[in-house]
Design a protein around this motif. Structure first.
Motif, PDB file in Angstrom:
ATOM      1  N   ALA A  64       0.856  -1.186   0.000  1.00  0.00           N
ATOM      2  CA  ALA A  64       0.000   0.000   0.000  1.00  0.00           C
ATOM      3  C   ALA A  64       0.892   1.236   0.000  1.00  0.00           C
ATOM      4  O   ALA A  64       1.948   1.204  -0.609  1.00  0.00           O
ATOM      5  CB  ALA A  64      -0.947  -0.028   1.175  1.00  0.00           C
ATOM      6  N   ARG A  65       0.527   2.267   0.736  1.00  0.00           N
ATOM      7  CA  ARG A  65       1.185   3.571   0.651  1.00  0.00           C
ATOM      8  C   ARG A  65       2.715   3.459   0.560  1.00  0.00           C
ATOM      9  O   ARG A  65       3.350   2.742   1.326  1.00  0.00           O
ATOM     10  CB  ARG A  65       0.819   4.419   1.876  1.00  0.00           C
ATOM     11  N   PHE A  98      -0.369   0.185  -7.013  1.00  0.00           N
ATOM     12  CA  PHE A  98       0.254  -0.581  -5.933  1.00  0.00           C
ATOM     13  C   PHE A  98       0.753  -1.939  -6.407  1.00  0.00           C
ATOM     14  O   PHE A  98       0.541  -2.953  -5.776  1.00  0.00           O
ATOM     15  CB  PHE A  98      -0.724  -0.721  -4.761  1.00  0.00           C
ATOM     16  N   ASP A 118      -0.014   0.469   5.012  1.00  0.00           N
ATOM     17  CA  ASP A 118      -1.055   1.454   5.337  1.00  0.00           C
ATOM     18  C   ASP A 118      -1.960   1.659   4.128  1.00  0.00           C
ATOM     19  O   ASP A 118      -1.606   2.374   3.190  1.00  0.00           O
ATOM     20  CB  ASP A 118      -0.391   2.771   5.741  1.00  0.00           C
ATOM     21  N   TYR A 119      -3.127   1.042   4.145  1.00  0.00           N
ATOM     22  CA  TYR A 119      -3.992   1.077   2.958  1.00  0.00           C
ATOM     23  C   TYR A 119      -5.067   2.156   3.035  1.00  0.00           C
ATOM     24  O   TYR A 119      -5.829   2.349   2.108  1.00  0.00           O
ATOM     25  CB  TYR A 119      -4.662  -0.284   2.738  1.00  0.00           C
ATOM     26  N   GLU A 120      -5.137   2.886   4.138  1.00  0.00           N
ATOM     27  CA  GLU A 120      -6.239   3.856   4.265  1.00  0.00           C
ATOM     28  C   GLU A 120      -5.807   5.236   3.798  1.00  0.00           C
ATOM     29  O   GLU A 120      -5.568   6.129   4.601  1.00  0.00           O
ATOM     30  CB  GLU A 120      -6.703   3.911   5.722  1.00  0.00           C
TER      31      GLU A 120
END
Ligand code: SF4
Ligand code: SF4
Lengths: 330, 176
Positions: B43-44, B98, B116-118
Motif C-alpha cells: 500500500a502507501r 500498488f 497502510d492502505y487507508e
C-alpha cells in the motif's frame, strides 16, 4: 349509532389494517429477501440503517421518491403511467377474498376476517391474476424500448404457459371442498389440510405461482442477464417502485392463497388463527427467497415445455384421479 | 431415471444454499472492523533513509521507468560531495496501482511499500504526495543496507573503504 354504521366502521378499520399490513409486509419482504440472499452468499446484507438494518425499507422509500421520474420521449405516456398500477392493484385486490383468521365477534357484531366473502372467490383470483399480466405487457409495450417489449411479450408467453396448469391444479381443491368460496375451502380443511390429499396438485400450484409472481427460476420477463430489466427497463423512481412492491405483494398474496388452498388456511393448534395464517404465508415467502438464491433461470422455451407438456397433463390426470377417488369413496 | 436425477440435483442445490445460510458471513464490517494486513502488504509508498540518516534515493529514475502507470516523477540533483538526490520527488497515488514494481526496481531500497492502505481522500489533488510527504525517518524493511557502502565508488567515502572493496592497488608497483 345504528348497527350498519358500526358495521361500516368496522369494515373500514379492517380494510385500512389489511392494506397497511400488506404494504408494510411487502416492504419488509424486500428487506428480508436482501438479508436472506446475503446469508446464502455468506454476506451480511443491509444492516446499517437502524438496528439490524430494520429501517432500510424506509431509506429505500425515500430514495425511490427522490429519484427522477423519467418518461422516455417516445413512450406512450398514458399507458406508461398506467402500467405500474395495473401490475400492483390486482395483486392487492386478490387479497380481499382470502380469509386470514377466524371470524371475530366485536360488540355483538360478527366480523369475518376477510374483506369480501365472494362465493366465486377462486375464480376472482384466477381472473385478477390474468389481469396483472397486462401491467407487464402494457408496461413493456408503452416504454418503446426493445428490451421492454421483449420482456412484455415474454410475460404474455409465460402467462399462457402456467395459467392453465394453475387453474387445473385448483380443480381438485374445488372438487374436495365442493365450493368456489375461499371461506368454504378453508372450512373444509378444518381437520386435514388438502396438501395431504393433493400433494401433486400442491406441487403444480407451487410451480405455477412461482411463474405467476415472475420470480427465479421463472423471472423470464425480467431476465436481467438478457433484457437489462425486461418490462420495467425504462421505469424509474416510484413507478419502478410500484412494479417492485407489486411483485412482493404478489408473493404475500400467492403465499396466502397456497396456504388457503392447501395448508388449511388459518386452522392450527394453540396459536391464534391470524398468527397461523401469517406463519404459513411467510413460510412460502421464505421458500420463494430461498429458491431465488438456489436455482438458475429457465429459458422461456423450457418454461413452455414444462407448462404445456408436463404440468398441464399432470394436472389433468390429477383431476381424473381425484374424480375417480371421490366417486369410489362415496 | 432422469427425472429423479433432476429432482435430486435440485434438492442438493437447496441443501447447499441452506447450509450457506447458516454459515458465518465472511464480511468484514470495514470502518469498525479492520483487517490487519501482512507486513509485506503493498500500500502507501514511502522513501526511506539509510542507517546514517541520509536519504537513500539517488534519483536514478529506475522506479519512474518501471512504473506501469507513470505516476512517479522527480528531478535529479547532486550534492557537493557527488552524492545524488532528488530535488523533488512526486508520486501520484490517484494513479498508482500498488503493483510494487517501483520498489522492486530500486537499487538503493529507497522506495518501499507499507501496509497502510487507508489513504482515501476527498480531494483528488491531496493524493499527489510530494517528497516531504513520502520521506520517513526510518530505514523501512532493511535497517542495515546502505547503498554507498557497496557502490558509488569514491563518493561518500575514500576509495577502498567500501564493504566489498579492497584498498586500491598502485599499478606501478605491480611488477612481474
Ligand atoms: S506501485 Fe506500481 S504503480 Fe505504484 S508507483 Fe510503484 S510502480 Fe508505479
Ligand atoms: S527511489 Fe530508488 S529507483 Fe527511484 S529514483 Fe530513487 S533510488 Fe532510483
Amino acid at each position: 349509532m345504528t348497527a350498519s354504521t358500526v358495521d361500516i366502521a368496522l369494515f373500514a378499520a379492517k380494510l385500512g389494517m389489511v392494506f397497511l399490513a400488506i404494504l408494510t409486509l411487502a416492504a419488509y419482504l424486500v428487506f428480508a429477501e436482501r438479508r436472506v440472499l446475503a446469508w446464502i452468499q455468506d454476506r451480511k446484507g443491509p444492516n446499517r440503517v437502524g438496528p439490524l438494518g430494520l429501517l432500510q425499507p424506509l431509506a429505500d422509500l425515500v430514495k425511490l421518491l427522490t429519484k427522477e421520474d423519467f418518461i422516455p420521449a417516445a413512450a406512450d405516456k398514458w399507458l406508461f403511467c398506467l402500467a405500474p398500477a395495473m401490475a400492483a392493484i390486482p395483486a392487492i385486490l386478490i387479497f380481499s377474498v382470502i380469509p386470514f383468521g377466524k371470524p371475530l365477534t366485536i360488540a355483538g357484531h360478527q366480523v369475518p376476517l376477510l374483506i369480501a366473502d365472494l362465493n366465486v372467490g377462486l375464480l376472482f383470483f384466477l381472473a385478477l391474476s390474468s389481469i396483472a399480466v397486462y401491467g407487464v405487457a402494457i408496461g413493456g409495450w408503452a416504454s418503446n424500448s426493445k428490451y421492454s417489449l421483449l420482456g412484455g411479450i415474454r410475460g404474455l408467453a409465460q402467462l399462457i404457459s402456467y395459467e392453465l396448469s394453475m387453474g387445473l391444479s385448483l380443480v381438485p381443491v374445488v372438487m374436495l371442498a365442493r365450493s368456489f368460496s375461499l371461506t368454504a375451502i378453508v372450512d373444509a380443511q378444518a381437520r386435514i389440510p388438502f396438501i395431504l390429499y393433493q400433494p401433486l396438485a400442491f406441487i403444480i400450484f407451487l410451480i405455477s405461482i412461482t411463474a405467476e409472481c415472475k420470480r427465479i427460476p421463472f423471472d423470464i420477463p425480467e431476465a436481467e442477464g438478457e433484457l437489462v430489466a425486461g418490462f420495467h427497463t425504462e421505469y424509474s423512481g416510484m413507478r419502478f417502485g410500484l412494479f417492485f412492491v407489486g411483485e412482493y405483494i404478489n408473493i404475500i398474496v400467492l403465499g396466502g392463497l397456497a396456504t388457503t388452498f392447501f395448508l388449511g388456511g388459518w386452522h392450527g393448534p394453540v396459536l391464534a388463527p391470524v398468527i397461523w395464517f401469517g406463519i404459513k404465508t411467510l413460510v412460502f415467502a421464505f421458500f420463494f427467497i430461498w429458491m431465488r438464491g438456489t436455482l438458475p433461470r429457465l429459458r422461456y422455451d423450457q418454461l413452455m415445455h414444462l407448462g404445456w407438456k408436463l404440468l398441464t397433463p399432470l394436472a389433468l390426470l390429477n383431476i381424473l384421479a381425484t374424480g375417480w377417488w371421490l366417486v369410489a369413496a362415496s | 431415471m432422469s427425472v429423479f436425477d433432476d429432482i435430486k440435483g435440485i434438492a442438493t442445490g437447496f441443501g447447499v444454499t441452506l447450509r450457506h445460510m447458516l454459515r458465518r458471513p465472511v464480511t468484514i464490517q470495514y470502518p469498525e472492523q479492520k483487517r490487519v494486513p501482512y507486513p509485506r502488504f503493498r500500500a502507501r509508498i514511502v522513501l526511506t533513509r539509510d542507517p546514517d540518516g541520509d536519504e537513500r534515493c539517488v534519483a536514478c529514475y529506475l522506479c519512474s521507468a518501471a512504473c506501469p502507470v507513470d505516476c512517479i516523477s522527480m528531478q535529479a540533483a547532486q550534492r557537493a560531495d557527488g552524492r545524488r538526490y532528488a530535488a523533488w520527488f512526486r508520486i501520484n497515488f490517484s494513479r498508482c496501482i500498488f503493483c510494487g514494481l517501483c520498489a522492486e526496481a530500486c537499487p538503493t531500497l529507497a522506495i518501499q511499500m507499507t501496509p497502510d492502505y487507508e489513504i482515501c481522500k476527498r480531494n483528488i489533488m491531496d493524493l499527489v504526495y510530494e517528497k516531504e510527504d513520502l520521506l520517513i525517518d526510518g530505514c523501512g524493511k532493511d535497517s542495515s543496507y546502505n547503498f554507498y557502502k557497496h557502490s558509488g565508488i569514491g563518493v561518500t567515502q575514500p576509495r577502498g573503504a567500501g564493504l566489498e572493496e579492497k584498498p586500491p592497488v598502485d599499478v606501478r608497483s605491480l611488477m612481474p
